[in-house]
Structure formats: C-alpha cells, structure tokens
Design a protein around this motif. Sequence first.
Motif, PDB file in Angstrom:
ATOM      1  N   LYS A  97       0.827  -1.209   0.000  1.00  0.00           N
ATOM      2  CA  LYS A  97       0.000   0.000   0.000  1.00  0.00           C
ATOM      3  C   LYS A  97       0.862   1.261   0.000  1.00  0.00           C
ATOM      4  O   LYS A  97       0.501   2.277  -0.597  1.00  0.00           O
ATOM      5  N   ARG A  98       1.994   1.175   0.635  1.00  0.00           N
ATOM      6  CA  ARG A  98       2.856   2.354   0.773  1.00  0.00           C
ATOM      7  C   ARG A  98       3.769   2.569  -0.421  1.00  0.00           C
ATOM      8  O   ARG A  98       3.971   3.693  -0.873  1.00  0.00           O
ATOM      9  N   PHE A  99       4.318   1.452  -0.960  1.00  0.00           N
ATOM     10  CA  PHE A  99       5.324   1.574  -2.020  1.00  0.00           C
ATOM     11  C   PHE A  99       4.877   0.999  -3.358  1.00  0.00           C
ATOM     12  O   PHE A  99       5.606   1.101  -4.335  1.00  0.00           O
ATOM     13  N   SER A 100       3.723   0.348  -3.424  1.00  0.00           N
ATOM     14  CA  SER A 100       3.230  -0.362  -4.599  1.00  0.00           C
ATOM     15  C   SER A 100       4.061  -1.619  -4.838  1.00  0.00           C
ATOM     16  O   SER A 100       5.033  -1.887  -4.122  1.00  0.00           O
ATOM     17  N   ALA A 101       3.694  -2.368  -5.853  1.00  0.00           N
ATOM     18  CA  ALA A 101       4.361  -3.648  -6.100  1.00  0.00           C
ATOM     19  C   ALA A 101       5.746  -3.473  -6.712  1.00  0.00           C
ATOM     20  O   ALA A 101       6.598  -4.342  -6.599  1.00  0.00           O
ATOM     21  N   SER A 102       5.991  -2.354  -7.387  1.00  0.00           N
ATOM     22  CA  SER A 102       7.284  -2.140  -8.039  1.00  0.00           C
ATOM     23  C   SER A 102       7.529  -0.658  -8.247  1.00  0.00           C
ATOM     24  O   SER A 102       6.594   0.137  -8.354  1.00  0.00           O
ATOM     25  N   THR A 103       8.798  -0.284  -8.300  1.00  0.00           N
ATOM     26  CA  THR A 103       9.151   1.096  -8.619  1.00  0.00           C
ATOM     27  C   THR A 103       9.166   1.333 -10.122  1.00  0.00           C
ATOM     28  O   THR A 103       9.289   2.468 -10.573  1.00  0.00           O
ATOM     29  N   CYS A 104       9.069   0.227 -10.905  1.00  0.00           N
ATOM     30  CA  CYS A 104       9.050   0.312 -12.377  1.00  0.00           C
ATOM     31  C   CYS A 104      10.304   0.980 -12.933  1.00  0.00           C
ATOM     32  O   CYS A 104      10.272   1.603 -13.989  1.00  0.00           O
TER      33      CYS A 104
ATOM     34  N   SER B 212      13.233   4.437   0.359  1.00  0.00           N
ATOM     35  CA  SER B 212      13.825   4.383   1.704  1.00  0.00           C
ATOM     36  C   SER B 212      14.057   2.936   2.127  1.00  0.00           C
ATOM     37  O   SER B 212      14.965   2.645   2.914  1.00  0.00           O
ATOM     38  N   LEU B 213      13.243   2.015   1.581  1.00  0.00           N
ATOM     39  CA  LEU B 213      13.422   0.600   1.916  1.00  0.00           C
ATOM     40  C   LEU B 213      14.730   0.054   1.364  1.00  0.00           C
ATOM     41  O   LEU B 213      15.396  -0.747   2.013  1.00  0.00           O
ATOM     42  N   HIS B 214      15.095   0.486   0.158  1.00  0.00           N
ATOM     43  CA  HIS B 214      16.369   0.040  -0.419  1.00  0.00           C
ATOM     44  C   HIS B 214      17.532   0.475   0.465  1.00  0.00           C
ATOM     45  O   HIS B 214      18.428  -0.318   0.775  1.00  0.00           O
TER      46      HIS B 214
ATOM     47  N   LEU C 158      17.559  -1.465   3.744  1.00  0.00           N
ATOM     48  CA  LEU C 158      18.002  -2.841   3.568  1.00  0.00           C
ATOM     49  C   LEU C 158      19.514  -2.926   3.388  1.00  0.00           C
ATOM     50  O   LEU C 158      20.176  -3.787   3.989  1.00  0.00           O
ATOM     51  N   GLU C 159      20.073  -2.040   2.576  1.00  0.00           N
ATOM     52  CA  GLU C 159      21.520  -2.064   2.345  1.00  0.00           C
ATOM     53  C   GLU C 159      22.293  -1.721   3.612  1.00  0.00           C
ATOM     54  O   GLU C 159      23.355  -2.311   3.883  1.00  0.00           O
ATOM     55  N   GLU C 160      21.783  -0.798   4.404  1.00  0.00           N
ATOM     56  CA  GLU C 160      22.435  -0.468   5.672  1.00  0.00           C
ATOM     57  C   GLU C 160      22.369  -1.652   6.641  1.00  0.00           C
ATOM     58  O   GLU C 160      23.332  -1.942   7.361  1.00  0.00           O
ATOM     59  N   CYS C 161      21.232  -2.342   6.627  1.00  0.00           N
ATOM     60  CA  CYS C 161      21.061  -3.507   7.496  1.00  0.00           C
ATOM     61  C   CYS C 161      22.013  -4.631   7.099  1.00  0.00           C
ATOM     62  O   CYS C 161      22.641  -5.265   7.952  1.00  0.00           O
ATOM     63  N   VAL C 162      22.150  -4.877   5.788  1.00  0.00           N
ATOM     64  CA  VAL C 162      23.054  -5.921   5.305  1.00  0.00           C
ATOM     65  C   VAL C 162      24.499  -5.579   5.646  1.00  0.00           C
ATOM     66  O   VAL C 162      25.278  -6.444   6.070  1.00  0.00           O
ATOM     67  N   ALA C 163      24.878  -4.315   5.483  1.00  0.00           N
ATOM     68  CA  ALA C 163      26.242  -3.886   5.790  1.00  0.00           C
ATOM     69  C   ALA C 163      26.569  -4.109   7.270  1.00  0.00           C
ATOM     70  O   ALA C 163      27.657  -4.593   7.614  1.00  0.00           O
TER      71      ALA C 163
ATOM     72  N   ALA D 248      29.563  -0.649   3.843  1.00  0.00           N
ATOM     73  CA  ALA D 248      28.442  -0.449   2.922  1.00  0.00           C
ATOM     74  C   ALA D 248      28.129  -1.757   2.212  1.00  0.00           C
ATOM     75  O   ALA D 248      28.933  -2.690   2.213  1.00  0.00           O
ATOM     76  N   ALA D 249      26.960  -1.821   1.614  1.00  0.00           N
ATOM     77  CA  ALA D 249      26.548  -3.007   0.869  1.00  0.00           C
ATOM     78  C   ALA D 249      25.670  -2.588  -0.304  1.00  0.00           C
ATOM     79  O   ALA D 249      25.057  -1.521  -0.280  1.00  0.00           O
ATOM     80  N   VAL D 250      25.636  -3.427  -1.332  1.00  0.00           N
ATOM     81  CA  VAL D 250      24.775  -3.203  -2.486  1.00  0.00           C
ATOM     82  C   VAL D 250      23.842  -4.408  -2.609  1.00  0.00           C
ATOM     83  O   VAL D 250      24.298  -5.551  -2.581  1.00  0.00           O
ATOM     84  N   VAL D 251      22.557  -4.148  -2.725  1.00  0.00           N
ATOM     85  CA  VAL D 251      21.566  -5.215  -2.847  1.00  0.00           C
ATOM     86  C   VAL D 251      21.010  -5.233  -4.270  1.00  0.00           C
ATOM     87  O   VAL D 251      20.607  -4.189  -4.796  1.00  0.00           O
TER      88      VAL D 251
END
Length: 215
Positions: A106-113, A123-125, A128-133, A140-143
């Motif tokens: 509902k907040r971000f839709s199914a895709s950024t297209c 902001s989720l990307h 997520l990358e900060e969490c993985v790092a 840093a990390a790249v997802v």
Amino acid sequence: MEGYASICLGLEDFYTRRLYLRIQDCFGRPISSAPDAWFDVVDAFYVLLGILKHEGKLDRKPGYYPYSLNRRTTKKSRCLNLGSYNYLGFAASDEYCTPRAIETLKRFSASTCSSQVDGGTTSLHNELEECVARFVGKPAAVVFGMGYATNSAILPVLIGKGGLIISDSLNHNSIVNGARGSGATIRVFQHNTPSHLDSVLREQIAEGQPRTHRP
C-alpha cells in the motif's frame, strides 16, 4: 514448407514428439493455493483422443502422432513443494509477514518500475543495504533484485582487461556473461577436478598475458 526456415530445431521437435507428448501429465499442473511448503494441486487426467495423422507440412515429417487432451477435475491433492522460489516461505499466509507485506504494498506499490539508478531507489532500499552492511560488518553493501544481475554486473566491476578469470566449467550462465563482459582473459577448468585447476593455474602463471606474456 520449401523455401522457409524450420519453425523449430530438430532437437526441439524430437523432445516435443518423443518425450513431452508422452510425459506431459508431469507438467502444466495448476495449483490452487499459495506456493507454500505444502500446496494444493488440481487433479487432472489425460485422454488419448486418437492418433493425429500428419501429412508432412511445415517442419514435421509425415507420420502419425499421439493426440491427447488435458481434462481437469474438481479434486485437489495436497503435495509437498520441492520446486518453488518461495525459499523463505513468504508466499504463504503468515501472521507476522502477511500484514507487513500488505502495508508495504500500500505504501510503495508492487514495483518502482525502474532501476535504482533511474529513480527507483526508495527508503526501503537504503534501509536494507544499511542492514546488510551492519550484518556482515562492512561499511556499505549493495543489494540486487536478482542473482543473475548480481553476477553479470559485479564481475566487470571487480576485474577488467589485463585480469585473469579461471572459471568452473559448470558455472551458471550469469557468471559466464559477467566474465565475458569484464574483458578479462578467461580460462576454464573441469568441474570438481582440482588437478586440472592446478595445471590451468600453473600454465597461466608461466605464460603470462596473452600476446605480450607479461606477468
């Protein structure tokens, strides 16, 4: 037909006529539930309607071919799922994940297209990358959204012209394409054969760069 290219290759035609038509009951079986660890499969049966005579038009040779029809029933079978991308089980209804997935949609839709570079970063990307790092203990990390893109895009960044890639003969196509795109020299060793890997390493170290033979 004469003067036209074949619709399919000989091997594809052989597979369809000699294999698939005889074992098609193993494929195309629709499921009627979420692809969880267990799911419901719609029962079906195949009826051999007869023998279809083919006169040799298009790419097939003259002959007789089995002709069957898939008929579905209203019955379902509970089956163990051994072939799904649902590795973490998120596709099934879960009291923890499902409400959060709905909230996120509902907040971000199914895709950024769009790719992240072209304005697809949310902001989720970043979160997520900060969490993985933090998890792997790196600054840093790249997802990536898919494993194929990971291998094919990262390898050309890690190594380039003048480098050497020694690749397993059974490496996934994503690794093969990433290696080719890097411009590096590629040598292949036999899968699970350390002795061959050792000989390839020794040969490449001894010969050096192609043409110039520099280290």
